[in-house]
Design an enzyme around this catalytic site. Structure first.
Site, PDB file in Angstrom:
ATOM      1  N   CYS A 106      -6.538   0.870   2.906  1.00 59.39           N
ATOM      2  CA  CYS A 106      -7.400   2.169   2.998  1.00 59.39           C
ATOM      3  C   CYS A 106      -6.823   3.071   1.917  1.00 59.39           C
ATOM      4  O   CYS A 106      -8.153   3.987   1.394  1.00 59.39           O
ATOM      5  CB  CYS A 106      -6.757   3.132   4.552  1.00 59.39           C
ATOM      6  SG  CYS A 106      -7.621   1.824   5.570  1.00 59.39           S
ATOM      7  N   GLU A 151       0.784  -1.358  -0.036  1.00 60.69           N
ATOM      8  CA  GLU A 151      -0.103  -0.262   0.064  1.00 60.69           C
ATOM      9  C   GLU A 151       0.741   1.422   0.097  1.00 60.69           C
ATOM     10  O   GLU A 151       2.093   0.944   0.509  1.00 60.69           O
ATOM     11  CB  GLU A 151      -1.419  -0.184   1.421  1.00 60.69           C
ATOM     12  CG  GLU A 151      -1.541   1.255   1.172  1.00 60.69           C
ATOM     13  CD  GLU A 151      -2.951   0.922   2.531  1.00 60.69           C
ATOM     14  OE1 GLU A 151      -2.673   0.546   2.840  1.00 60.69           O
ATOM     15  OE2 GLU A 151      -3.600   2.133   2.331  1.00 60.69           O
ATOM     16  N   GLU A 160     -11.606  -2.685   3.948  1.00 58.69           N
ATOM     17  CA  GLU A 160     -12.073  -2.891   5.112  1.00 58.69           C
ATOM     18  C   GLU A 160     -13.239  -2.523   5.281  1.00 58.69           C
ATOM     19  O   GLU A 160     -13.418  -1.644   5.264  1.00 58.69           O
ATOM     20  CB  GLU A 160     -10.962  -2.687   6.190  1.00 58.69           C
ATOM     21  CG  GLU A 160     -10.019  -3.506   6.232  1.00 58.69           C
ATOM     22  CD  GLU A 160      -9.066  -3.027   7.276  1.00 58.69           C
ATOM     23  OE1 GLU A 160      -9.307  -2.025   8.053  1.00 58.69           O
ATOM     24  OE2 GLU A 160      -8.465  -3.224   8.183  1.00 58.69           O
TER      25      GLU A 160
HETATM   26  O1  AHR Z   1      -2.125  -1.806   6.415  1.00 58.26           O
HETATM   27  C1  AHR Z   1      -2.452  -0.296   7.294  1.00 58.26           C
HETATM   28  C2  AHR Z   1      -3.948  -0.538   7.017  1.00 58.26           C
HETATM   29  O2  AHR Z   1      -4.588  -1.288   8.681  1.00 58.26           O
HETATM   30  C3  AHR Z   1      -4.719  -0.514   6.224  1.00 58.26           C
HETATM   31  O3  AHR Z   1      -4.682  -0.064   4.865  1.00 58.26           O
HETATM   32  C4  AHR Z   1      -6.668  -0.923   6.388  1.00 58.26           C
HETATM   33  O4  AHR Z   1      -6.863  -1.725   5.093  1.00 58.26           O
HETATM   34  C5  AHR Z   1      -6.423  -1.563   7.566  1.00 58.26           C
HETATM   35  O5  AHR Z   1      -6.701  -0.619   8.494  1.00 58.26           O
END
Ligand code: AHR
Length: 662
Positions: free
Chosen positions: A247, A49, A379
């Site tokens: 996220c 990410e 999520e």
């Molecule tokens: O890994 C960090 C964050 O944790 C991610 O963006 C999210 O999917 C989770 O809440």
């Protein structure tokens, strides 16, 4: 003090066993011929990410921050110096509709300018990492009224001394945008360099996409990725790479969701957006954090191919982050979102004659990427998620039945939210349920049996995001130390034992910049010049490199080994290499001797390979300066027959590789 307390508390949990038992030499029975499940090639993967400066300022090797002047504050990252000051000589212009993805550019008016008169300096992403003797490629888009402008490019060290420079001549005026390039070598290494650009000449020059890349990118691709960081991933031989989050897939609101179609094609046409980690944590603000998408979906697919991993893209499902605005797309307006998913599959797998396949081909990859997995939502939770997912599932399965869909079970591995989703997803017979657990180290020990009783048929598990939190979730006090790593190793023996149910697993987050992080802990830490693996990284890497092909039983008194006497174990065979691979975690602070009885095989090689991570100090960490303090060692071991003793050192993770002979 706080850390000490934490460690004592954990030590108390992991030394819960009866000490009398600890004195006995117990026998672990291993049956290499009794395969209980296949280990999927995708078993151990990575989660990427753009958080903690993972992409911009991280694996995307661009050194100029805010190269297109599109940050909220257009001159963020840039310093203008004029001697003497001339009002209005440097302005930010906006083309608006003439170039919607990249409307702004910088206009500089020169009047017999020399070095002393006008320069712009870029500070990089918390500085620029520059290496002595390495080549650097500078480029910019320009148009100019002048017939002859000299542009000087200089790298400056922390003392403002020049450590590499070149000059490039723009000889003729032009009313259309053109690209100018210049390459030069650096003369010194610097962790926090800057790049100064100054001009000679008279006239107006418009500039955009001012860019600087090192030449030692991954696979030497111009405008590519930072090779040392990617090498860390390649070294893990991950079975899959999930991208682009996290996220950032959902976005703070729907306007800021990740839209893959805006991340492909020429980089100057990729419209940047603010990164939601820019402002998510008041305690870790990052006002200069944007997503330029120089690293977009084509590059992610290419990266997956390079490192031999399956690509696992995750798409927005019509819901913005439920921790933020939680905006919903009405069900009857979901079509464009579903179409994005269908088009993505065509982009990845379609023939070059298809609309989206031809775009992939135009970017230099006519062969399909062979996408097999697709995530719908990150999520996301609640009945609203299920309603939207059903629409995606129907449309995708109708057109592409072979694509396996990864679906969300929310933010936590238990509780009402999880139960609702888990039941609904299993009723829908989804391919994969993505489970997340950011939990304390003791949770990982206590949950080593989590999957032992999961249904063996129906939906499979993608353990998509997890990491032991030495303090608590999103705490700035979290550490990547031996305590977190060894408890994850213990838990991972439970994942491996249940490879028939768990088909994919990935630690999260993956990368963090020492000066630009928002979230701890993280698997790999970097500064502008170096990257190092945490103890957790080595644990992940060892599981991945020793994943074998089939799970076989390893038992103590006919029970799986999941915490008795603080021992955790799993075993696999690697049929391609004809090897037995035994993993043993000793989560106690004392040495333990066990007899290993390997049953049902003809003969074992007399020598095996022993890989061990061991550290008495649970708080021990790796750092930029000491990257290998907690790292595996590999030796040759004697194998005396099919029954022999193995000594697990205190707080150790051991892997024994033994050839099975015919
Ligand atoms: O890994 C960090 C964050 O944790 C991610 O963006 C999210 O999917 C989770 O809440």
């Amino acid at each position: 003090m706080k850390l000490k307390k934490t460690i004592l508390a954990i030590a108390a949990v992991i030394m819960f066993v009866n000490t009398a038992l600890a004195q006995q030499k117990q026998t672990l029975v291993i049956k290499p011929n009794q395969s209980v499940a296949d280990v999927q090639p995708t078993m151990w993967g990575v989660f990427f990410e753009d958080i903690n400066m993972g992409a911009d300022g991280g694996i995307y090797a661009e050194l100029i921050k805010n190269r297109s002047f599109e940050f909220n504050k257009p001159m963020m990252g840039w310093k203008v110096e004029q001697q003497p000051f001339v009002e209005g000589a440097v302005t930010v212009q906006n083309r608006q509709a003439a170039n919607l993805p990249n409307p702004r550019f910088l206009r500089v008016q020169l009047n017999n300018a020399t070095k002393e008169r006008l320069s712009i300096t870029n500070e990089g992403f918390r500085g620029m990492g520059i290496k002595k003797n390495l080549g650097y490629d500078f480029s910019l888009m320009y148009r100019t009224s002048a017939n002859g402008i000299k542009i000087h490019i200089e790298l400056l060290n922390a003392k403002n001394e020049i450590i590499g420079s070149t000059v490039t001549n723009i000889t003729a005026s032009t009313t259309t945008w053109k690209k100018q390039t210049a390459s030069f070598n650096a003369t010194a290494t610097e962790l926090k360099a800057q790049c100064r650009i100054w001009f000679e000449g008279t006239g107006t020059i418009d500039m955009d996409m001012i860019s600087l890349f090192p030449e030692d990118t991954w696979k030497n691709r111009p405008g590519g990725m930072r090779a040392d960081m990617i090498q860390k991933l390649a070294d893990m031989k991950p079975g899959f790479i999930r991208f682009p989050g996290g996220c950032i897939v959902e976005g703070f609101d729907l306007s800021q969701r990740y839209q893959w179609k805006k991340t492909i094609g020429p980089v100057e046409d990729r419209q940047l957006i603010i990164n939601r980690w820019n402002f998510e944590f008041a305690h870790r603000p990052a006002p200069d954090y944007f997503q330029t998408f120089g690293l977009g979906f084509f590059e992610y697919f290419q990266l997956a191919e390079d490192i031999g991993a399956e690509a696992l893209p995750i798409l927005n499902c019509g819901m913005a982050c439920q921790f933020n605005t939680a905006e919903l797309v009405p069900l009857d307006e979901l079509d464009p979102y579903v179409q994005d998913a269908l088009d993505l599959i065509e982009f990845a797998n379609g023939d070059v004659s298809t609309t989206w396949g031809s775009k992939r081909a135009a970017m230099g990859h006519p062969a399909p990427f062979n996408l097999k997995f697709l995530g719908i939502g990150n999520e996301n939770w609640g009945p609203q998620y299920i309603e939207r997912l059903q629409i995606f599932q129907k449309a995708i399965k109708e057109k592409y039945p072979a694509i396996k869909l990864v679906t969300s079970s929310g933010t936590d591995p238990d509780g009402a939210r999880f139960d609702l989703l888990n039941t609904a997803l299993r009723n829908m017979n989804v391919d994969f349920i993505d489970e997340h657990y950011y939990r304390r180290p003791e949770w990982f020990l206590q949950n080593a049996r989590r999957y032992d009783n999961y249904p063996r048929t129906g939906s499979k598990i993608f353990a998509g995001e997890w990491a032991a939190q030495s303090d608590k979730t999103v705490s700035v006090e979290n550490k990547n130390n031996w305590l977190t790593a060894i408890t994850e190793a213990a838990f991972m023996t439970g994942l491996e034992r249940n490879a028939g149910v768990v088909h994919m697993a990935s630690y999260a987050p993956l990368f963090a910049h020492v000066d630009g992080w928002q979230w701890k802990p993280d698997l790999i830490w970097v500064d502008n010049l170096n990257a190092y693996g945490t103890p957790d990284y080595y644990v992940q890497k060892l599981f991945s490199l020793n994943k074998g092909t089939h799970v076989v039983p390893i038992t103590l008194n006919n029970d799986v080994l999941a915490g008795q006497d603080s021992l955790y174990a799993s075993a696999v065979v690697d049929k391609a290499k004809n090897e037995l691979v035994i993993k043993i975690v000793n989560a106690s602070g004392r040495e333990q001797v066990n007899t290993l009885s390997i049953e049902g095989v003809k003969k074992l090689a007399s020598k095996g390979t022993l890989i061990v991570m061991q550290e008495n100090d649970l708080s021990k960490m790796n750092t930029i300066d000491r990257p290998q303090d907690v790292a595996p060692t590999e030796t040759t071991m004697d194998v005396k027959g099919k029954k022999f003793d193995y000594k697990s050192a205190p707080y150790s993770f051991s892997i024994l590789r033994i050839k099975l002979l015919k």
